[in-house]
Scaffold this motif. Sequence first.
Motif, PDB file in Angstrom:
ATOM      1  N   MET A 119       0.814  -1.232   0.000  1.00  0.00           N
ATOM      2  CA  MET A 119       0.000   0.000   0.000  1.00  0.00           C
ATOM      3  C   MET A 119       0.841   1.273   0.000  1.00  0.00           C
ATOM      4  SD  MET A 119      -3.131  -0.951   2.583  1.00  0.00           S
ATOM      5  CE  MET A 119      -4.266  -2.289   2.204  1.00  0.00           C
ATOM      6  N   LEU A 120       2.098   1.194  -0.384  1.00  0.00           N
ATOM      7  CA  LEU A 120       2.921   2.403  -0.426  1.00  0.00           C
ATOM      8  C   LEU A 120       2.350   3.417  -1.408  1.00  0.00           C
ATOM      9  CD1 LEU A 120       6.532   0.906  -0.396  1.00  0.00           C
ATOM     10  CD2 LEU A 120       5.158   1.695   1.546  1.00  0.00           C
ATOM     11  N   ASP A 121       1.795   2.913  -2.516  1.00  0.00           N
ATOM     12  CA  ASP A 121       1.197   3.821  -3.495  1.00  0.00           C
ATOM     13  C   ASP A 121      -0.033   4.503  -2.924  1.00  0.00           C
ATOM     14  OD1 ASP A 121      -0.040   1.321  -3.438  1.00  0.00           O
ATOM     15  OD2 ASP A 121      -0.726   1.457  -5.513  1.00  0.00           O
ATOM     16  N   HIS A 122      -0.770   3.838  -2.026  1.00  0.00           N
ATOM     17  CA  HIS A 122      -1.918   4.457  -1.368  1.00  0.00           C
ATOM     18  C   HIS A 122      -1.449   5.664  -0.556  1.00  0.00           C
ATOM     19  CE1 HIS A 122      -4.503   0.494  -1.317  1.00  0.00           C
ATOM     20  NE2 HIS A 122      -3.869   0.683  -2.454  1.00  0.00           N
ATOM     21  N   PHE A 123      -0.387   5.441   0.222  1.00  0.00           N
ATOM     22  CA  PHE A 123       0.096   6.550   1.041  1.00  0.00           C
ATOM     23  C   PHE A 123       0.623   7.689   0.181  1.00  0.00           C
ATOM     24  CE2 PHE A 123       3.537   8.946   2.863  1.00  0.00           C
ATOM     25  CZ  PHE A 123       2.846   9.564   3.889  1.00  0.00           C
ATOM     26  N   ARG A 124       1.398   7.371  -0.833  1.00  0.00           N
ATOM     27  CA  ARG A 124       1.991   8.433  -1.653  1.00  0.00           C
ATOM     28  C   ARG A 124       0.911   9.322  -2.265  1.00  0.00           C
ATOM     29  NH1 ARG A 124       5.424   4.030  -3.607  1.00  0.00           N
ATOM     30  NH2 ARG A 124       7.485   4.190  -2.622  1.00  0.00           N
ATOM     31  N   PHE A 125      -0.169   8.717  -2.744  1.00  0.00           N
ATOM     32  CA  PHE A 125      -1.237   9.514  -3.342  1.00  0.00           C
ATOM     33  C   PHE A 125      -1.847  10.442  -2.302  1.00  0.00           C
ATOM     34  CE2 PHE A 125      -5.517  10.474  -4.694  1.00  0.00           C
ATOM     35  CZ  PHE A 125      -5.345  10.793  -6.037  1.00  0.00           C
ATOM     36  N   ALA A 182       8.830   6.956   2.093  1.00  0.00           N
ATOM     37  CA  ALA A 182       7.828   7.549   1.208  1.00  0.00           C
ATOM     38  C   ALA A 182       7.267   8.856   1.766  1.00  0.00           C
ATOM     39  CB  ALA A 182       6.688   6.559   0.976  1.00  0.00           C
ATOM     40  N   GLY A 183       7.656   9.223   2.990  1.00  0.00           N
ATOM     41  CA  GLY A 183       7.215  10.485   3.575  1.00  0.00           C
ATOM     42  C   GLY A 183       6.254  10.366   4.731  1.00  0.00           C
ATOM     43  N   CYS A 184       5.932   9.160   5.163  1.00  0.00           N
ATOM     44  CA  CYS A 184       4.959   8.984   6.248  1.00  0.00           C
ATOM     45  C   CYS A 184       5.564   9.392   7.585  1.00  0.00           C
ATOM     46  CB  CYS A 184       4.495   7.530   6.317  1.00  0.00           C
ATOM     47  SG  CYS A 184       3.254   7.227   7.594  1.00  0.00           S
ATOM     48  N   ARG A 185       4.865  10.289   8.287  1.00  0.00           N
ATOM     49  CA  ARG A 185       5.297  10.722   9.605  1.00  0.00           C
ATOM     50  C   ARG A 185       4.236  10.469  10.674  1.00  0.00           C
ATOM     51  NH1 ARG A 185       8.934  10.391   6.806  1.00  0.00           N
ATOM     52  NH2 ARG A 185      10.627  11.866   6.396  1.00  0.00           N
ATOM     53  N   TYR A 186       3.103   9.897  10.271  1.00  0.00           N
ATOM     54  CA  TYR A 186       2.028   9.606  11.231  1.00  0.00           C
ATOM     55  C   TYR A 186       1.397   8.277  10.834  1.00  0.00           C
ATOM     56  CZ  TYR A 186      -2.115  10.540  14.212  1.00  0.00           C
ATOM     57  OH  TYR A 186      -3.118  10.488  15.164  1.00  0.00           O
ATOM     58  N   LEU A 187       1.688   7.257  11.622  1.00  0.00           N
ATOM     59  CA  LEU A 187       1.208   5.907  11.348  1.00  0.00           C
ATOM     60  C   LEU A 187       0.372   5.416  12.517  1.00  0.00           C
ATOM     61  CD1 LEU A 187       1.424   3.399   9.408  1.00  0.00           C
ATOM     62  CD2 LEU A 187       3.241   2.597  10.929  1.00  0.00           C
ATOM     63  N   PRO A 232      11.952   5.773  12.974  1.00  0.00           N
ATOM     64  CA  PRO A 232      12.706   7.012  13.176  1.00  0.00           C
ATOM     65  C   PRO A 232      12.031   7.917  14.211  1.00  0.00           C
ATOM     66  CG  PRO A 232      12.401   6.528  10.838  1.00  0.00           C
ATOM     67  CD  PRO A 232      11.500   5.605  11.593  1.00  0.00           C
ATOM     68  N   ASP A 233      12.795   8.805  14.794  1.00  0.00           N
ATOM     69  CA  ASP A 233      12.291   9.693  15.833  1.00  0.00           C
ATOM     70  C   ASP A 233      11.194  10.625  15.325  1.00  0.00           C
ATOM     71  OD1 ASP A 233      14.023   8.608  17.675  1.00  0.00           O
ATOM     72  OD2 ASP A 233      15.544  10.167  17.436  1.00  0.00           O
ATOM     73  N   ASP A 234      11.232  10.949  14.037  1.00  0.00           N
ATOM     74  CA  ASP A 234      10.226  11.888  13.519  1.00  0.00           C
ATOM     75  C   ASP A 234       8.982  11.200  12.990  1.00  0.00           C
ATOM     76  OD1 ASP A 234      11.383  10.769  11.267  1.00  0.00           O
ATOM     77  OD2 ASP A 234      11.536  12.668  10.153  1.00  0.00           O
ATOM     78  N   MET A 235       8.818   9.911  13.282  1.00  0.00           N
ATOM     79  CA  MET A 235       7.621   9.174  12.873  1.00  0.00           C
ATOM     80  C   MET A 235       6.771   8.889  14.111  1.00  0.00           C
ATOM     81  SD  MET A 235       7.291   5.491  10.923  1.00  0.00           S
ATOM     82  CE  MET A 235       6.229   5.398   9.486  1.00  0.00           C
ATOM     83  N   THR A 236       5.614   9.516  14.189  1.00  0.00           N
ATOM     84  CA  THR A 236       4.680   9.263  15.277  1.00  0.00           C
ATOM     85  C   THR A 236       3.918   7.974  14.991  1.00  0.00           C
ATOM     86  OG1 THR A 236       4.385  11.594  15.815  1.00  0.00           O
ATOM     87  CG2 THR A 236       2.609  10.102  16.454  1.00  0.00           C
ATOM     88  N   VAL A 237       3.843   7.099  15.981  1.00  0.00           N
ATOM     89  CA  VAL A 237       3.074   5.855  15.862  1.00  0.00           C
ATOM     90  C   VAL A 237       2.065   5.796  17.000  1.00  0.00           C
ATOM     91  CG1 VAL A 237       3.126   3.338  15.795  1.00  0.00           C
ATOM     92  CG2 VAL A 237       4.983   4.640  14.742  1.00  0.00           C
ATOM     93  N   THR A 238       0.834   5.501  16.663  1.00  0.00           N
ATOM     94  CA  THR A 238      -0.215   5.319  17.658  1.00  0.00           C
ATOM     95  C   THR A 238      -0.854   3.948  17.473  1.00  0.00           C
ATOM     96  OG1 THR A 238      -1.905   6.333  16.245  1.00  0.00           O
ATOM     97  CG2 THR A 238      -0.724   7.789  17.760  1.00  0.00           C
ATOM     98  N   VAL A 239      -1.585   3.517  18.483  1.00  0.00           N
ATOM     99  CA  VAL A 239      -2.366   2.276  18.410  1.00  0.00           C
ATOM    100  C   VAL A 239      -3.823   2.617  18.656  1.00  0.00           C
ATOM    101  CG1 VAL A 239      -2.852   0.062  19.525  1.00  0.00           C
ATOM    102  CG2 VAL A 239      -0.492   0.727  19.083  1.00  0.00           C
TER     103      VAL A 239
END
Length: 370
Positions: A119-125, A182-187, A232-239
């Motif tokens: 789904m990388l293309d999903h995120f990029r769009f 791909a640029g994701c900073r909020y997962l 990475p430190d600049d990627m926020t991850v939540t559950v």
Amino acid sequence: MTYRDPSRPPFRADHVGSLLRPREIHRARASVAAGEMTGAGLAEIEDRCIRDVVRKQEAVGLKAVTDGEFRREAWHYDFLCGLDGIEQSAPHQGPTFKGGQGVASLEVKGRIRNPGGVMLDHFRFLNEHTGVTAKFCIPSPSLAYHRSGRALIDRDVYPELDDFREDLYAAYRDELRMLHEAGCRYLQLDDTTFAMLCDPRVRGQMSERGDDPAALIRTYARGIAEAVRDRPDDMTVTVHMCRGNFKSSWIAEGGYEPVAEELFAGVPVDGFFMEWDTDRAGGFEPLRFAPRDRMVVLGLVSSKFPELESADVLKRRVDEASRYLPLENLCLSPQCGFASMAVGNEVSEQAQWDKLALVAETAGEIWGSA
């Protein structure tokens, strides 16, 4: 007191991710199934609908937007079956929704790998078509095991469960790396397992098939920790946690008390989306275990029912939660997505947007900003 920078997600007004699919997408998918439209034609319609839904999220005041999961049939299976070795080919296993609905189960039939990303293309769009934070949602690694258990993991492929888990966690680490590139900073990792294990009925089902519910809580916590260990430190991850979400129905009931202490201590993410929209979720007392350097997003607005909540009631409930966790550690959202499955919940699109606007407006009144 240490708490997260409010300019980083999760935001005071946030949402879980999935949104009601427009009729245009439903019609297009039916046309593809009938052989009347190509996949490329469907993708063009999805692109247009996603651009529109991103603008609508921005317009109601949300600082993080999703693609509504418009390209998915299901919140979890589409991603998990994108990994090598996992197939959605088994009949229903495990807990059922109220009303008796069951869903198909996953089988592990080969070594789990993630060579090219899912789904990388999903995120990029999505990322290319918003001026705010692009939030992406994938299922927690726990979902590869929880519903089906050991029975549907091929013993010739994985004689030992530890090997299955290590391959799964490595596949997730690969996905986080590729999403970040791909640029994701909020997962957001969507997880039903912790909330399900609050229900004595579900715990009993796990025991009957040979799993120890208490051990599962620790295993699922470790799985998330392993999946995100290199982020990475600049990627926020939540559950995000819920008790099931399908056609406005649910699976489990019970407060978070049975899992809260180990959940908060063992899952090293930046925030927790937790549902508290009905009495099924119990009280806010389990928040006393929440770390003071994390955020908890209170899912107080129902995505299952069309009635619009009262802003005054929401404020009162946030105040109640703040007795156990400081207000600066809290945020507000719907309790789940509006369409975890493509069919969606039994609410109108207007009700959906009214509820999201209410979340943003109420958060602004409580914290001064959404």
